[in-house]
Design an enzyme around this catalytic site. Structure first.
Site, PDB file in Angstrom:
ATOM      1  N   ARG A  79       0.837  -1.196   0.000  1.00  0.00           N
ATOM      2  CA  ARG A  79       0.000   0.000   0.000  1.00  0.00           C
ATOM      3  C   ARG A  79       0.872   1.246   0.000  1.00  0.00           C
ATOM      4  O   ARG A  79       1.988   1.232   0.522  1.00  0.00           O
ATOM      5  CB  ARG A  79      -0.908   0.020   1.236  1.00  0.00           C
ATOM      6  CG  ARG A  79      -2.121  -0.877   1.125  1.00  0.00           C
ATOM      7  CD  ARG A  79      -3.021  -0.749   2.343  1.00  0.00           C
ATOM      8  NE  ARG A  79      -2.354  -1.223   3.536  1.00  0.00           N
ATOM      9  CZ  ARG A  79      -1.773  -0.472   4.450  1.00  0.00           C
ATOM     10  NH1 ARG A  79      -1.791   0.849   4.337  1.00  0.00           N
ATOM     11  NH2 ARG A  79      -1.176  -0.993   5.497  1.00  0.00           N
ATOM     12  N   TYR A 207      -1.521  -3.522  -7.193  1.00  0.00           N
ATOM     13  CA  TYR A 207      -1.186  -4.374  -6.054  1.00  0.00           C
ATOM     14  C   TYR A 207      -2.180  -4.265  -4.898  1.00  0.00           C
ATOM     15  O   TYR A 207      -2.478  -3.163  -4.421  1.00  0.00           O
ATOM     16  CB  TYR A 207       0.215  -4.047  -5.516  1.00  0.00           C
ATOM     17  CG  TYR A 207       0.609  -4.984  -4.401  1.00  0.00           C
ATOM     18  CD1 TYR A 207       1.128  -6.247  -4.695  1.00  0.00           C
ATOM     19  CD2 TYR A 207       0.397  -4.656  -3.069  1.00  0.00           C
ATOM     20  CE1 TYR A 207       1.438  -7.136  -3.685  1.00  0.00           C
ATOM     21  CE2 TYR A 207       0.713  -5.543  -2.052  1.00  0.00           C
ATOM     22  CZ  TYR A 207       1.233  -6.781  -2.368  1.00  0.00           C
ATOM     23  OH  TYR A 207       1.541  -7.668  -1.375  1.00  0.00           O
ATOM     24  N   LYS A 216      -9.630  -2.465   1.538  1.00  0.00           N
ATOM     25  CA  LYS A 216      -9.344  -1.305   2.390  1.00  0.00           C
ATOM     26  C   LYS A 216     -10.151  -0.083   1.951  1.00  0.00           C
ATOM     27  O   LYS A 216     -10.588   0.708   2.781  1.00  0.00           O
ATOM     28  CB  LYS A 216      -7.843  -1.001   2.388  1.00  0.00           C
ATOM     29  CG  LYS A 216      -7.000  -2.166   2.928  1.00  0.00           C
ATOM     30  CD  LYS A 216      -7.413  -2.533   4.331  1.00  0.00           C
ATOM     31  CE  LYS A 216      -7.039  -3.933   4.755  1.00  0.00           C
ATOM     32  NZ  LYS A 216      -5.798  -4.120   5.455  1.00  0.00           N
ATOM     33  N   HIS A 236     -10.607  -2.521  11.335  1.00  0.00           N
ATOM     34  CA  HIS A 236      -9.510  -3.371  10.844  1.00  0.00           C
ATOM     35  C   HIS A 236      -9.289  -4.482  11.863  1.00  0.00           C
ATOM     36  O   HIS A 236      -8.304  -4.493  12.593  1.00  0.00           O
ATOM     37  CB  HIS A 236      -8.250  -2.499  10.682  1.00  0.00           C
ATOM     38  CG  HIS A 236      -7.131  -3.143   9.939  1.00  0.00           C
ATOM     39  ND1 HIS A 236      -5.826  -2.699  10.024  1.00  0.00           N
ATOM     40  CD2 HIS A 236      -7.095  -4.191   9.072  1.00  0.00           C
ATOM     41  CE1 HIS A 236      -5.045  -3.433   9.258  1.00  0.00           C
ATOM     42  NE2 HIS A 236      -5.786  -4.354   8.674  1.00  0.00           N
ATOM     43  N   SER A 258      -1.382  -3.558  10.373  1.00  0.00           N
ATOM     44  CA  SER A 258      -1.001  -4.402   9.242  1.00  0.00           C
ATOM     45  C   SER A 258       0.262  -5.213   9.555  1.00  0.00           C
ATOM     46  O   SER A 258       1.223  -4.674  10.102  1.00  0.00           O
ATOM     47  CB  SER A 258      -0.743  -3.525   8.019  1.00  0.00           C
ATOM     48  OG  SER A 258      -1.919  -2.820   7.707  1.00  0.00           O
ATOM     49  N   CYS A 260       0.720  -7.476  11.782  1.00  0.00           N
ATOM     50  CA  CYS A 260       0.978  -7.637  13.218  1.00  0.00           C
ATOM     51  C   CYS A 260       0.210  -8.807  13.819  1.00  0.00           C
ATOM     52  O   CYS A 260       0.023  -8.881  15.031  1.00  0.00           O
ATOM     53  CB  CYS A 260       0.664  -6.356  13.959  1.00  0.00           C
ATOM     54  SG  CYS A 260       1.861  -5.055  13.597  1.00  0.00           S
ATOM     55  N   ASP A 285      -9.331  -9.931   8.746  1.00  0.00           N
ATOM     56  CA  ASP A 285      -8.801  -8.586   8.486  1.00  0.00           C
ATOM     57  C   ASP A 285      -9.800  -7.465   8.769  1.00  0.00           C
ATOM     58  O   ASP A 285      -9.396  -6.400   9.202  1.00  0.00           O
ATOM     59  CB  ASP A 285      -8.332  -8.497   7.021  1.00  0.00           C
ATOM     60  CG  ASP A 285      -7.384  -7.327   6.758  1.00  0.00           C
ATOM     61  OD1 ASP A 285      -6.419  -7.169   7.526  1.00  0.00           O
ATOM     62  OD2 ASP A 285      -7.612  -6.581   5.794  1.00  0.00           O
ATOM     63  N   ARG A 377       2.305 -12.108  -0.670  1.00  0.00           N
ATOM     64  CA  ARG A 377       0.997 -12.489  -0.115  1.00  0.00           C
ATOM     65  C   ARG A 377       0.392 -13.679  -0.857  1.00  0.00           C
ATOM     66  O   ARG A 377       0.760 -13.987  -1.980  1.00  0.00           O
ATOM     67  CB  ARG A 377       0.041 -11.303  -0.229  1.00  0.00           C
ATOM     68  CG  ARG A 377       0.524 -10.068   0.546  1.00  0.00           C
ATOM     69  CD  ARG A 377      -0.501  -9.531   1.478  1.00  0.00           C
ATOM     70  NE  ARG A 377       0.046  -8.534   2.392  1.00  0.00           N
ATOM     71  CZ  ARG A 377      -0.493  -8.252   3.567  1.00  0.00           C
ATOM     72  NH1 ARG A 377      -1.567  -8.875   3.976  1.00  0.00           N
ATOM     73  NH2 ARG A 377       0.048  -7.337   4.355  1.00  0.00           N
TER      74      ARG A 377
HETATM   75  P1  GTP Z   1      -2.312  -7.753   7.352  1.00  0.00           P
HETATM   76  O1  GTP Z   1      -2.807  -8.789   6.403  1.00  0.00           O
HETATM   77  O2  GTP Z   1      -1.241  -6.889   6.775  1.00  0.00           O
HETATM   78  O3  GTP Z   1      -3.415  -6.917   7.936  1.00  0.00           O
HETATM   79  O4  GTP Z   1      -1.505  -8.541   8.528  1.00  0.00           O
HETATM   80  P2  GTP Z   1      -1.987  -9.425   9.774  1.00  0.00           P
HETATM   81  O5  GTP Z   1      -2.313  -8.535  10.926  1.00  0.00           O
HETATM   82  O6  GTP Z   1      -3.016 -10.399   9.369  1.00  0.00           O
HETATM   83  O7  GTP Z   1      -0.625 -10.191  10.197  1.00  0.00           O
HETATM   84  P3  GTP Z   1      -0.209 -11.734  10.023  1.00  0.00           P
HETATM   85  O8  GTP Z   1      -1.040 -12.653  10.868  1.00  0.00           O
HETATM   86  O9  GTP Z   1      -0.124 -12.045   8.581  1.00  0.00           O
HETATM   87  O10 GTP Z   1       1.256 -11.719  10.655  1.00  0.00           O
HETATM   88  C1  GTP Z   1       2.269 -10.871  10.173  1.00  0.00           C
HETATM   89  C2  GTP Z   1       3.622 -11.321  10.638  1.00  0.00           C
HETATM   90  O11 GTP Z   1       3.670 -11.364  12.066  1.00  0.00           O
HETATM   91  C3  GTP Z   1       3.994 -12.712  10.130  1.00  0.00           C
HETATM   92  O12 GTP Z   1       5.312 -12.711   9.662  1.00  0.00           O
HETATM   93  C4  GTP Z   1       3.859 -13.586  11.351  1.00  0.00           C
HETATM   94  O13 GTP Z   1       4.749 -14.659  11.312  1.00  0.00           O
HETATM   95  C5  GTP Z   1       4.130 -12.637  12.515  1.00  0.00           C
HETATM   96  N1  GTP Z   1       3.370 -13.043  13.724  1.00  0.00           N
HETATM   97  C6  GTP Z   1       2.042 -13.300  13.787  1.00  0.00           C
HETATM   98  N2  GTP Z   1       1.673 -13.687  15.034  1.00  0.00           N
HETATM   99  C7  GTP Z   1       2.804 -13.652  15.798  1.00  0.00           C
HETATM  100  C8  GTP Z   1       3.067 -13.939  17.181  1.00  0.00           C
HETATM  101  O14 GTP Z   1       2.200 -14.303  17.972  1.00  0.00           O
HETATM  102  N3  GTP Z   1       4.370 -13.775  17.596  1.00  0.00           N
HETATM  103  C9  GTP Z   1       5.360 -13.357  16.745  1.00  0.00           C
HETATM  104  N4  GTP Z   1       6.582 -13.214  17.237  1.00  0.00           N
HETATM  105  N5  GTP Z   1       5.133 -13.097  15.431  1.00  0.00           N
HETATM  106  C10 GTP Z   1       3.871 -13.235  14.958  1.00  0.00           C
HETATM  107  C1  SPV Z   2      -2.940  -4.483   5.247  1.00  0.00           C
HETATM  108  O1  SPV Z   2      -1.966  -3.838   4.853  1.00  0.00           O
HETATM  109  O2  SPV Z   2      -3.502  -4.243   6.346  1.00  0.00           O
HETATM  110  C2  SPV Z   2      -3.443  -5.618   4.435  1.00  0.00           C
HETATM  111  C3  SPV Z   2      -2.862  -5.828   3.116  1.00  0.00           C
HETATM  112  O3  SPV Z   2      -4.333  -6.323   4.876  1.00  0.00           O
HETATM  113  S1  SPV Z   2      -3.558  -4.799   1.893  1.00  0.00           S
HETATM  114  O4  SPV Z   2      -4.735  -5.449   1.359  1.00  0.00           O
HETATM  115  O5  SPV Z   2      -2.543  -4.623   0.826  1.00  0.00           O
HETATM  116  O6  SPV Z   2      -3.921  -3.528   2.472  1.00  0.00           O
HETATM  117 MN    MN Z   3      -4.919  -5.698   6.999  1.00  0.00          MN
END
Ligand code: GTP
Ligand code: SPV
Ligand code: MN
Length: 592
Positions: A79, A207, A216, A236, A258, A260, A285, A377
């Site tokens: 983004r 993208y 979003k 979110h 994002s 996290c 999400d 992704r």
């Molecule tokens: P968006 O799709 O961008 O909104 O991200 P998201 O909030 O869904 O995050 P996602 O679950 O994809 O995790 C993002 C990164 O954080 C990955 O590389 C995970 O491996 C890492 N991660 C997720 N949960 C944990 C956790 O409990 N501990 C640690 N250390 N890392 C984590």
């Molecule tokens: C985020 O960035 O919080 C996502 C990925 O979930 S995107 O759809 O590219 O915004």
């Molecule tokens: Mn997201």
């Protein structure tokens, strides 16, 4: 020019839709117009075309049936917040945390860029439904795009085609979205929202969140704007159900910025010791939430798929994600192995001896660059998820008992605490800080304020958004309890203090037990914190009660610094900040 309804009968008599598609077609001047009906036959035919055009590469079908691979332009991998605008009549309505432009001028500029932009190309008309069919919360959108990749992704991420037209009927209440790739040039990239007109125009990118306009742009930026006007909330947040061995299911929504941990948390598999406990994924999400007739906050997931972060996903960290992406998935910007399998940093097994990286260059484990882009992704249909909640299509949504905020913080924030009440919870959400990730361009690793994980996604003035949160309390007889978690606290040597992933179940169980008034906690200046005996550590080898105490500790010196950092946001928003937040800040200062 020929208007084609290929491979299906997805034509509509809706005059508002026809008029708008005609207007945009005349503007963009595509060679062909293709109305998507969302059928399986259509998906198959478009996939063949995408492969012929080079937009997709067919992966090893023995290993990954129905899976395809895509590389985006190296300048177009995340983004772009600096190119994202909220175009309201007044600048004040967009507020100090958004880029603003006058709607008339911005529209003229973007429509100018779109003029003739689809010559020689196909304009795809993508009708889509966000949310379960028949839900009072659901919304219909039309995305007009010249990207076949967008069509195929929207087919996974939304309820696309006929279902949306049926839901819309004769109504003219739908989101209008125009997407032109242009020459995918960062200098001519704009993601613009016109909330007053329920309109989105996105140009110059191809993208993810920039171009899958239901996600979003509609579900969060336009959604939050509509939610304030109509008395609901677009957040979110992931949504999950926690089923206990006794068969009681408690629903929780969680806002983490994002990259996290939302997808991971939403699909978590409890550790072995938690026999009989089960997590059900409603969404990973986005949550649309509205007070129900029972006085509780009800949530639906507007999406139908997962656009998830690939790096770090493996059978140990997120087995349900691995199963979700085993078939019918599009992979973007990961690495490719010689046998047409995919790879990324943190996938199971040894790295491949040789591969092609996300930019198409040869890669070996000795290469200094990453094989997969950190924001690479997968796009996977939710029906692939073994933990998919049976409630995911319930038009009334699920009743939320707890809201969890969280950030990626190496220091300061304890593993978990419960806020004292809704007002305090809103303050804690409003002051969330998090280290920036690869999900957006720029600033990697810096702590910034990301209120409710909505900084890049709130479609109006953030101060008014906080006011809306306070206001929602009035329509809830049984408001969810509000918690804060931090999976990312580190020790002096830079190691994570808490094992995270499936082990987060131990924290979640405490949260659920608090909701049912059956778990202990100690009052601290931050809120209610579990004692080290209140979190079940059984079977967590090598993790001691002392380590847990470290993860739960509150350091007053760190909190003094945190309060100063929070002040930055308050100063930026001073013009529109609700008084309740200042009051909560005073209370925190005096407690500390
Ligand atoms: P968006 O799709 O961008 O909104 O991200 P998201 O909030 O869904 O995050 P996602 O679950 O994809 O995790 C993002 C990164 O954080 C990955 O590389 C995970 O491996 C890492 N991660 C997720 N949960 C944990 C956790 O409990 N501990 C640690 N250390 N890392 C984590
Ligand atoms: C985020 O960035 O919080 C996502 C990925 O979930 S995107 O759809 O590219 O915004
Ligand atoms: Mn997201």
């Amino acid at each position: 020019m020929k208007i084609m309804a290929m491979l299906g009968t997805c034509n509509t008599n809706n005059p508002a839709v026809l008029a708008w598609v005609k207007e945009m077609t005349e503007l963009c001047q595509p060679d062909r117009v293709f109305w998507c009906d969302g059928s399986a036959a259509e998906k198959e035919a478009l996939t063949v075309q995408a492969v012929e055009q080079g937009a997709l590469l067919k992966l090893n079908q023995d290993k990954l049936p129905g899976c395809y691979y895509h590389r985006s332009h190296p300048n177009d991998v995340a983004r772009v917040e600096q190119c994202t605008y909220i175009c309201t009549e007044s600048e004040d309505e967009a507020g100090p945390t958004n880029n603003w432009a006058a709607p008339k001028e911005m529209k003229a500029k973007l429509l100018g860029m779109a003029r003739g932009a689809m010559k020689g190309r196909t304009l795809y008309v993508i009708p889509y439904l966000m949310g379960p069919a028949g839900s009072p919360l659901s919304k219909v959108g039309f995305e007009l795009s010249d990207s076949i990749y967008v069509v195929l992704n929207m087919g996974i991420m939304t309820r696309m085609g006929r279902i949306a037209l049926d839901e819309l009927g004769d109504s003219d209440e739908f989101n209008r979205g125009l997407h032109c790739m242009l020459d995918v040039n960062p200098e001519r990239r704009y993601i613009c929202h016109f909330p007053h007109e329920n309109l989105i125009i996105s140009v110059g990118s191809a993208y993810g969140g920039n171009v899958l306009l239901g996600k979003k742009c509609l579900a969060l930026r336009i959604g939050s704007y509509l939610g304030r006007k109509q008395g609901w909330m677009a957040e979110h947040m992931l949504i999950l159900g926690v089923e206990s061995p006794a068969g009681e299911t408690t629903y929780v929504a969680a806002a983490f910025p994002s990259a996290c941990g939302k997808t991971n948390f939403a699909m978590m598999i409890p550790p072995e010791q938690f026999k009989g406990w089960k997590i059900w994924t409603v969404g990973d999400d986005i949550a649309w939430m509205k007070p129900g007739p029972d006085g509780r906050l009800h949530a639906v997931n507007p999406e139908a798929g997962y656009f998830g972060v690939a790096p770090g996903t493996n059978l140990k960290s997120n087995p349900n994600a691995m199963r979700s992406i085993a078939r019918n998935t599009i992979y973007t910007n990961v690495a490719l192995t010689p046998d047409l399998d995919v790879w990324w940093e943190g996938k199971d097994g040894e790295p491949p001896a040789q591969a092609t990286d996300w930019q198409g260059r040869p890669w070996t484990p000795a290469s200094k660059d990453k094989a997969a882009h950190p924001n690479s992704r997968f796009t996977a249909p939710m029906v692939n998820n073994p933990a998919l909640s049976p409630e995911v299509n319930n038009p009334h949504g699920v009743p939320i008992s707890a809201i969890i905020f969280g950030g990626r913080r190496a220091t300061t924030f304890p593993l978990v605490f419960e806020t004292f009440n809704w007002q305090h919870g809103v303050f804690v959400g409003a002051t969330v800080g998090s280290e920036m990730t690869a999900a957006a361009v720029g600033g990697l690793g810096q702590v910034r304020r990301d209120p409710m994980a909505m900084l890049p996604f709130c479609g109006y003035n953030m101060g008014d958004y906080f006011r809306h949160w306070f206001h929602m309390r009035k329509s809830l007889k049984f408001p969810p309890r509000i918690f804060h978690v931090n999976w990312f606290r580190k020790d002096a040597s830079g190691q994570f203090l808490w094992p995270g992933f499936g082990e987060n179940m131990r924290v979640l169980k405490w949260i659920v037990d608090r909701c049912h008034a059956r778990a202990n906690a100690t009052e601290t200046p931050l809120g209610w914190v579990p004692g080290s005996r209140d979190i079940d550590l059984s079977g967590l080898d090598g993790f001691s009660a002392e380590q847990l105490e470290k993860a739960l500790a509150i350091d007053v010196e760190e909190w003094r610094r945190e309060l100063l950092m929070q002040e930055e946001l308050f100063l930026k928003l001073h013009h529109s900040l609700p008084k309740e937040l200042l009051f909560q800040r005073e209370l925190l200062v005096s407690r500390l």
